[in-house]
Design a protein around this motif. Structure first.
Motif, mmCIF file in Angstrom:
data_model
loop_
_atom_site.group_PDB
_atom_site.id
_atom_site.type_symbol
_atom_site.label_atom_id
_atom_site.label_comp_id
_atom_site.label_asym_id
_atom_site.label_seq_id
_atom_site.Cartn_x
_atom_site.Cartn_y
_atom_site.Cartn_z
ATOM 1 N N ALA A 261 16.889 42.140 13.372
ATOM 2 C CA ALA A 261 15.598 42.780 13.623
ATOM 3 C C ALA A 261 14.533 42.118 12.761
ATOM 4 N N VAL A 262 13.473 41.629 13.381
ATOM 5 C CA VAL A 262 12.392 40.997 12.621
ATOM 6 C C VAL A 262 11.060 41.678 12.939
ATOM 7 N N SER A 263 10.116 41.569 12.000
ATOM 8 C CA SER A 263 8.841 42.279 12.152
ATOM 9 C C SER A 263 7.789 41.473 12.889
ATOM 10 N N ASP A 264 7.943 40.152 12.917
ATOM 11 C CA ASP A 264 6.956 39.320 13.602
ATOM 12 C C ASP A 264 7.630 38.691 14.814
ATOM 13 N N PHE A 265 7.264 39.148 15.992
ATOM 14 C CA PHE A 265 7.958 38.677 17.185
ATOM 15 C C PHE A 265 7.023 38.783 18.381
ATOM 16 N N ASN A 266 7.000 37.708 19.188
ATOM 17 C CA ASN A 266 6.040 37.684 20.295
ATOM 18 C C ASN A 266 6.351 38.662 21.421
ATOM 19 N N MET A 267 7.642 38.953 21.631
ATOM 20 C CA MET A 267 7.991 39.819 22.761
ATOM 21 C C MET A 267 8.914 40.944 22.272
ATOM 22 N N GLY A 268 9.757 41.436 23.185
ATOM 23 C CA GLY A 268 10.647 42.537 22.838
ATOM 24 C C GLY A 268 11.878 42.079 22.084
ATOM 25 N N ALA A 269 12.570 41.097 22.645
ATOM 26 C CA ALA A 269 13.800 40.620 22.033
ATOM 27 C C ALA A 269 14.245 39.357 22.747
ATOM 28 N N MET A 270 15.263 38.690 22.168
ATOM 29 C CA MET A 270 15.698 37.413 22.728
ATOM 30 C C MET A 270 17.215 37.288 22.687
ATOM 31 N N GLU A 271 17.759 36.830 23.815
ATOM 32 C CA GLU A 271 19.203 36.853 24.058
ATOM 33 C C GLU A 271 19.970 35.639 23.547
ATOM 34 N N ASN A 272 19.519 34.944 22.503
ATOM 35 C CA ASN A 272 20.242 33.789 21.963
ATOM 36 C C ASN A 272 21.741 34.062 21.899
ATOM 37 N N LYS A 273 22.529 33.037 22.257
ATOM 38 C CA LYS A 273 23.974 33.251 22.388
ATOM 39 C C LYS A 273 24.607 33.760 21.088
ATOM 40 N N GLY A 274 25.147 34.965 21.159
ATOM 41 C CA GLY A 274 25.848 35.550 20.018
ATOM 42 C C GLY A 274 24.948 35.955 18.869
ATOM 43 N N LEU A 275 23.652 35.698 18.998
ATOM 44 C CA LEU A 275 22.723 35.978 17.903
ATOM 45 C C LEU A 275 21.383 36.436 18.486
ATOM 46 N N ASN A 276 21.349 37.644 18.982
ATOM 47 C CA ASN A 276 20.102 38.175 19.530
ATOM 48 C C ASN A 276 19.102 38.405 18.402
ATOM 49 N N VAL A 277 17.863 38.051 18.643
ATOM 50 C CA VAL A 277 16.798 38.358 17.691
ATOM 51 C C VAL A 277 15.874 39.376 18.338
ATOM 52 N N PHE A 278 15.590 40.431 17.600
ATOM 53 C CA PHE A 278 14.841 41.564 18.140
ATOM 54 C C PHE A 278 13.561 41.818 17.363
ATOM 55 N N ASN A 279 12.543 42.191 18.088
ATOM 56 C CA ASN A 279 11.393 42.861 17.518
ATOM 57 C C ASN A 279 11.949 44.154 16.908
ATOM 58 N N ASP A 280 11.660 44.416 15.634
ATOM 59 C CA ASP A 280 12.313 45.573 14.989
ATOM 60 C C ASP A 280 11.970 46.907 15.654
ATOM 61 N N LYS A 281 10.880 46.903 16.417
ATOM 62 C CA LYS A 281 10.512 48.085 17.206
ATOM 63 C C LYS A 281 11.646 48.510 18.147
ATOM 64 N N TYR A 282 12.462 47.536 18.583
ATOM 65 C CA TYR A 282 13.555 47.837 19.513
ATOM 66 C C TYR A 282 14.926 47.934 18.838
ATOM 67 N N VAL A 283 14.888 48.095 17.506
ATOM 68 C CA VAL A 283 16.143 48.328 16.785
ATOM 69 C C VAL A 283 16.060 49.616 15.958
ATOM 70 N N LEU A 284 14.967 49.757 15.220
ATOM 71 C CA LEU A 284 14.898 50.809 14.193
ATOM 72 C C LEU A 284 14.472 52.156 14.755
ATOM 73 N N ALA A 285 15.263 53.163 14.481
ATOM 74 C CA ALA A 285 14.890 54.510 14.919
ATOM 75 C C ALA A 285 15.470 55.562 13.996
ATOM 76 N N SER A 286 14.643 56.569 13.703
ATOM 77 C CA SER A 286 15.130 57.776 13.047
ATOM 78 C C SER A 286 14.330 58.914 13.654
ATOM 79 N N PRO A 287 14.828 60.131 13.615
ATOM 80 C CA PRO A 287 14.092 61.236 14.232
ATOM 81 C C PRO A 287 12.659 61.359 13.698
ATOM 82 N N GLU A 288 12.468 61.062 12.418
ATOM 83 C CA GLU A 288 11.144 61.229 11.816
ATOM 84 C C GLU A 288 10.170 60.134 12.239
ATOM 85 N N THR A 289 10.704 58.967 12.670
ATOM 86 C CA THR A 289 9.807 57.835 12.905
ATOM 87 C C THR A 289 9.767 57.364 14.354
ATOM 88 N N ALA A 290 10.752 57.750 15.149
ATOM 89 C CA ALA A 290 10.822 57.215 16.515
ATOM 90 C C ALA A 290 10.699 58.331 17.541
#
Ligand code: TRP
Ligand code: ZN
Length: 876
Positions: A261-290
């Motif tokens: 999960a990274v904070s600077d990312f142009n789109m939603g996420a990327m399917e690199n083989k075996g190593l997906n890189v995500f906009n942290d918006k699409y990884v991080l969640a808790s009831p208080e924040t998401a």
């Protein structure tokens, strides 16, 4: 920066690659400003290429240090290198090892393409053409190679080193503070699927055993301290992996699967083989924040990227014109996954809402293009709603036409035939044609013809004969480059609803209609249904079986009837929405809203129906957005009039259903701790929709309730909804709530993004100044795509009255931001500029100011190809 006026690339000009890469060894010595990249390419002349063709490799802004062939340094005239290409005119043999050393500066990389830094960590983004910013390479998706990556870095700076495939070994570099890791990916892949990550990251891990017993170690890497927020993503990942085995027979194929999960990312996420890189918006969640929407977004994007492992990675695209081959298909797969995990009808409604808001709008403006474009100047600008969403609709229609079994047979054949290959849409369709014996020639028009087809349906009931005739005409409107269209194959799911509310038999002539789907194939066609003892009400395009605009001769009573009785939940929703849309259109045109009795009756009926779930009711009672009304009005749109009509209709509903909303607000109160499951989310949605209407109904009561909920909420959904309600009312409580929210969440950028968005979307003339002020806020940064999208993007795409202010200041402001942003991040700048795509539907004054702003952008010297392309086509 690349040349702003490159020649357009054409699908028709496709040629196979001249050289192939049998394997590639990469060696990265990570350094903040001078990362040394050594690439060893085992090049081999393609037997299918042009005899004697030179080796021509792509680059983008590269600094070449050294070249060698088979270990021997290469000198001056034997090659030609520029930042953007490397040509060896007379290669010494038909197969050799080319060694290339380049230097790249990840800290200076603000485009976020290639190797860059985010929160101090190193990461890469290569799709579509970012690999050429790392080293010279045949950077095209039909060159597949086996990658081995060695990453070396300072132990302090980058204790974690990740690459594609499986980890082969690690070690320290004696006498230094550096270490290394070697990753090997056994699956041949194109360069756009390459990735590496190096940095200080915390890891959450879990084991997974595939259907055939392969042990896989799952890892999600997040910023230190955020581990607890990765739990939902991990759960979604496991469910995705199991689902792909069950629904498509697809298993995972490596020993590890990592997500970063990274904070600077142009789109939603990327399917690199075996190593997906995500906009942290699409990884991080808790009831208080998401919010619930965040949770379902995470589930969908995790699934999407995981599903790419088969649809995208194992079978990739021959060229970028085939982008929908992986994206449309993978969106379809993630939609199906979410439908199985949640409520299928509610998911379909949400998807269609999105499709209409984003794709129908795109398809009706200057940026319209086919699902498979035939030409492009800048491929980055084709990651669009049309390629993704309409591409998914095409796959959905295939399934509707071929049935569950036929579809699965086609998919199985596609996987069997093309595994390990770079395929085309023709290959994809041929698999279904061959598996089922069905001719898909006409169906293929969905990939080549742009524009949303228009179906007009009228009906005649003959009581004596007991027949019901549907007369259907179809046309596809002209779109850029496509003045004339052929009739499409439209799978139209329908039902004939009898007076008792039950579906009547569906018999054409005397043949029963299979699965309730008729096929419209001609410009004009009639369908005669028999054996009907009473006039039925036709329920057309059930489940939105085809992505078309449909005009029918149904009257208000028919719609009220369908809203109450249709066996198809989507069309119950749609009947209500259609009633609302017609009122909103008439209200926006004339300045006065017509009587809404039919809508009120239908809405009341749905609210009272105890068999319906809350999530469905919340969708049905949320009025069509201003954008949808504008699109249906199609010309001379005054966004203020649309907003006024919608506000008036909201008040009408709020008044008429006040008791229902008050009751729902109490009844849907949560009775336990927060859970993100679909049923709980649905109850929150209905309760919050009720809160919204209660506040709209006026009086201090509604506002007081919103304030109370804002303060007492134990989860982000309820808190942000209360704040959203307050945001739309000009009351002192609003600013107090914004202040309290900021104080509470200031340390959390993703949570502050919601704060930016709500403020940018206030429908008031003061909003533009507010947005300008917020750009100076310490929490804002033009360098971070999430910040730009949440403030400027939300203003341009989510606030039609203020973006389209009659004085033109909204347009001018967004154009200014686009120009400033272009030198930092052209991809994000171009996407922002695309918010002008609806300007032709505006009334003359606003249309002129939008055009002025676009021209000012278009005429600015030194534009990126990304922004130049959008500006030119928008004005086109
Ligand atoms: N392939 C990615 C997806 O849909 C999206 C993607 C394309 C992307 N280009 C990108 C992501 C550039 C980040 C940056 O899953
Ligand atoms: Zn994708």
């Amino acid at each position: 920066m690349r040349d702003a006026e490159p020649q357009p690339i054409r699908l028709a000009d496709y040629r196979p690659p001249e050289w192939l890469v049998d394997k590639v060894d990469l060696d990265f010595a990570l350094h903040p400003s001078q990362t040394r990249v050594t690439a060893r390419l085992a090049l081999r002349r393609n037997p299918k290429g042009t005899p004697g063709a030179p080796v021509a490799l792509d680059g983008d802004g590269l600094t070449l240090v050294r070249l060698a062939i088979d270990g021997k340094p290469l000198a001056g005239p034997s090659f030609e290198a520029s930042p953007d290409s490397l040509v060896i005119a007379h290669p010494p043999a038909d197969a050799f090892m080319l060694e290339i050393e380049t230097l790249v500066d990840p800290t200076a990389n603000t485009q976020l393409m290639g190797l860059y830094r985010t929160s101090g960590n190193y990461c890469t983004q290569c799709e579509p053409e970012g690999f050429r910013r790392i080293t010279y390479y045949p950077d095209r998706p039909d060159v597949l190679s086996v990658f081995t990556t060695r990453i070396e870095a300072d132990k302090e700076e980058a204790p974690v080193l990740l690459g594609n495939g499986n980890l082969s070994h690690t070690g320290d570099i004696a006498g230094t503070n550096r270490h290394f890791a070697v990753w090997h990916d056994p699956w041949p892949k194109p360069s756009y699927l390459f990735a590496l990550v190096g940095g200080r990251l915390a890891r959450v891990s879990a084991p997974f055993v595939t259907a055939s017993g392969r042990q896989v170690e799952l890892g999600i890497y997040v910023e230190e301290g955020k581990q607890a927020r990765a739990g939902y993503a991990m759960d979604a990942l496991k469910r995705s992996m199991r689902w792909d085995e069950e629904a498509f027979g697809r298993e995972y194929d490596l020993d590890v699967f990592n997500i970063v999960a990274v904070s600077d990312f142009n789109m939603g996420a990327m399917e690199n083989k075996g190593l997906n890189v995500f906009n942290d918006k699409y990884v991080l969640a808790s009831p208080e924040t998401a919010t619930d929407a965040d949770y379902s977004g995470i589930e969908g994007v995790i699934a999407h990227e995981y599903f790419h492992n088969w649809t995208g990675n194992r079978i990739t695209c021959r060229d970028w014109f085939q982008l929908c081959l992986k994206e449309g298909l993978t969106v379809f797969r993630d939609q199906e996954f979410s439908s199985d995990q949640r409520s299928r009808p509610v998911k379909r409604i949400a998807d269609v809402r999105m499709l209409k808001a984003a794709q129908f709008t795109e398809d009706s403006g200057p940026l319209a293009h086919p699902v498979r474009p035939e030409t492009y100047r800048e491929i980055n600008n084709f990651y669009t709603a049309t390629v993704y969403e309409k591409g998914a609709e095409a796959v959905r229609m295939l399934k509707t036409l071929l049935g569950e079994d036929g579809f699965r047979k086609g998919m199985d054949l596609y996987f069997r035939r093309h595994d390990g290959e770079a395929a085309t849409i023709e290959d994809f369709l041929a698999a279904f044609a061959d598996a089922t014996g069905r001719d898909l020639t006409q169906f293929a028009l969905w990939y080549s013809q742009s524009g949303t087809p228009l179906l007009t349906v009228s009906s005649t009931y003959d009581a004596d004969a007991g027949t019901f005739r549907l007369d259907v005409t179809q046309s596809v409107p002209p779109t850029p480059g496509q003045p004339e269209k052929k009739p499409m194959l439209v799978p139209l799911a329908l039902g004939l609803v009898g007076p008792d509310g039950r579906d009547q038999p569906l018999t054409l002539g005397n043949v029963p209609v299979e699965h309730g789907v008729i096929e419209v194939t001609e410009a004009q066609q009639s369908f005669l249904f028999t054996g009907l003892s009473a006039r039925p009400v036709p329920s057309l395009n059930r489940g939105f079986s085809a992505p078309v605009n449909l005009v029918s001769d149904l009257c208000d009573d028919d719609r009220v009837f369908l809203a109450a009785h249709d066996a198809d939940p989507f069309n119950r929703f749609d009947a209500l929405q259609r009633l609302a849309l017609e009122l909103l259109k008439a209200g926006a045109r004339s300045g006065t809203l017509p009587p809404a009795d039919a809508l009120v009756e239908a809405a009341r009926g749905l609210m009272a129906d105890t068999a319906l779930d809350a999530a469905f009711k919340a969708q049905a009672l949320a009025l069509p957005g201003e954008g949808e009304v504008a699109r249906e009005l199609a010309r001379d749109v005054d966004p203020d009039a649309v907003h006024a009509a919608r506000t008036a209709l909201r008040r009408t509903l709020a008044g008429a259903l006040a008791a229902d909303f008050a009751a729902a607000y109490e009844a849907e109160r949560a009775d336990g701790p927060f859970s993100p499951d679909a049923a709980s989310a649905g109850r929150r949605a209905l309760r919050n929709l009720s809160l919204d209407y209660l506040a709209v109904a006026g009086g201090a009561d509604g506002i007081a309730r919103a304030c109370a909920q804002f303060e007492a909420a134990d989860n982000m959904t309820d808190r942000i909804f209360a704040l959203a309600v307050l945001a739309q009312h000009d009351v002192p409580e609003r600013e107090a709530a914004f202040g309290a929210y900021y104080q509470r969440f200031e340390a959390d950028a993703l949570v502050i993004d919601k704060w930016f968005t709500l403020q940018a979307q206030i429908a008031a003339r003061s909003t533009l100044d507010r947005v300008k002020d917020l750009m100076l806020h310490p929490a804002f940064s033009l360098g971070n795509p999430n910040r730009v999208r949440s403030l400027i993007g939300a203003f341009a795409a989510g606030n039609p009255t203020e973006f389209n202010r009659p004085d033109g200041e909204g347009h001018a402001f967004v154009a200014d931001v686009v120009l400033t942003l272009d030198s930092k991040n052209p991809q994000v700048a171009a996407r922002l500029l695309a918010s002008f795509k609806t300007f032709r539907q505006l009334e003359p004054v606003r249309r002129a100011s939008a055009e002025r702003a676009l021209r000012r952008v278009a005429e600015t010297p030194g534009l990126s190809p990304d922004v130049a392309d959008i500006a030119t086509r928008s004005l086109g």
